[in-house]
Design a protein around this motif. Structure first.
Motif, PDB file in Angstrom:
ATOM      1  N   HIS A  72      18.980  51.051 -67.507  1.00 33.76           N
ATOM      2  CA  HIS A  72      19.059  49.797 -68.249  1.00 33.76           C
ATOM      3  C   HIS A  72      20.498  49.673 -68.740  1.00 33.76           C
ATOM      4  CE1 HIS A  72      14.762  49.485 -68.188  1.00 33.76           C
ATOM      5  NE2 HIS A  72      14.547  50.471 -69.037  1.00 33.76           N
ATOM      6  N   GLN A  73      21.005  48.508 -68.773  1.00 36.92           N
ATOM      7  CA  GLN A  73      22.345  48.312 -69.341  1.00 36.92           C
ATOM      8  C   GLN A  73      22.223  48.400 -70.855  1.00 36.92           C
ATOM      9  OE1 GLN A  73      25.067  48.246 -67.504  1.00 36.92           O
ATOM     10  NE2 GLN A  73      23.726  48.455 -65.722  1.00 36.92           N
ATOM     11  N   GLY A  74      22.934  49.343 -71.423  1.00 40.28           N
ATOM     12  CA  GLY A  74      22.854  49.522 -72.863  1.00 40.28           C
ATOM     13  C   GLY A  74      24.157  50.062 -73.398  1.00 40.28           C
ATOM     14  N   GLU A 124      12.521  54.633 -71.291  1.00 40.39           N
ATOM     15  CA  GLU A 124      13.469  53.960 -72.193  1.00 40.39           C
ATOM     16  C   GLU A 124      14.880  53.908 -71.601  1.00 40.39           C
ATOM     17  OE1 GLU A 124      15.116  56.280 -75.713  1.00 40.39           O
ATOM     18  OE2 GLU A 124      13.352  57.502 -75.213  1.00 40.39           O
ATOM     19  N   GLY A 126      15.566  53.722 -68.119  1.00 38.75           N
ATOM     20  CA  GLY A 126      15.672  52.912 -66.917  1.00 38.75           C
ATOM     21  C   GLY A 126      14.386  52.885 -66.126  1.00 38.75           C
TER      22      GLY A 126
END
Length: 136
Positions: A72-74, A124, A126
């Motif tokens: 996930h982009q975070g 959480e 990806g």
């Protein structure tokens, strides 16, 4: 590194606990000469350590799997996720890879239910794809 060193490494790769005397007989050197060559390879960083081979099935490990993650982009990024995942007890390795996926995890699990629980835990970070290892 010469051909003798390569043969010594080959023998140690097969059995890291092989005696220097046995290796010496195979390559035509004395046990102290083998010991000196092994120490030199350790000092030069060619030999970084020795590993233990474990029968995981006898320890109750029924499921082994490769899991790839598209992150996930975070704000914390892939490096953070890699460190967090690597620290989990089920994880044998967690490598950053090229391609559409970001991480490749090798995990050992008691059973499929344990694997599912692990997948929920890492979700959480990806989206995962799992390949269960059928045979080694």
């Amino acid at each position: 590194m010469d051909t003798l060193d390569k043969k010594i490494l080959e023998m140690l790769h097969i059995n890291a606990r092989e005696s220097f005397a046995t290796i010496g007989k195979e390559v035509g050197l004395s046990a102290p000469a083998i010991g000196k060559r092994v120490r030199q390879m350790e000092e030069e960083g060619i030999i970084e350590g020795y590993a233990l081979k474990v029968n995981h099935e006898k320890l109750g490990i029924e499921t082994k799997a490769y899991i790839t993650l598209v992150m996930h982009q975070g704000p914390k990024g892939t490096s953070y996720a890699q460190k967090q995942i690597q620290a989990m007890e089920e994880v044998q390795s967690c490598d950053r890879i090229t391609g559409d996926d970001c991480l490749c995890v090798l995990g050992y699990f008691r059973n499929n239910k344990h694997l599912v629980s692990f997948l929920e835990k890492i979700s959480e970070y990806g989206a995962s794809k799992t390949s269960i290892i059928l045979e080694v």
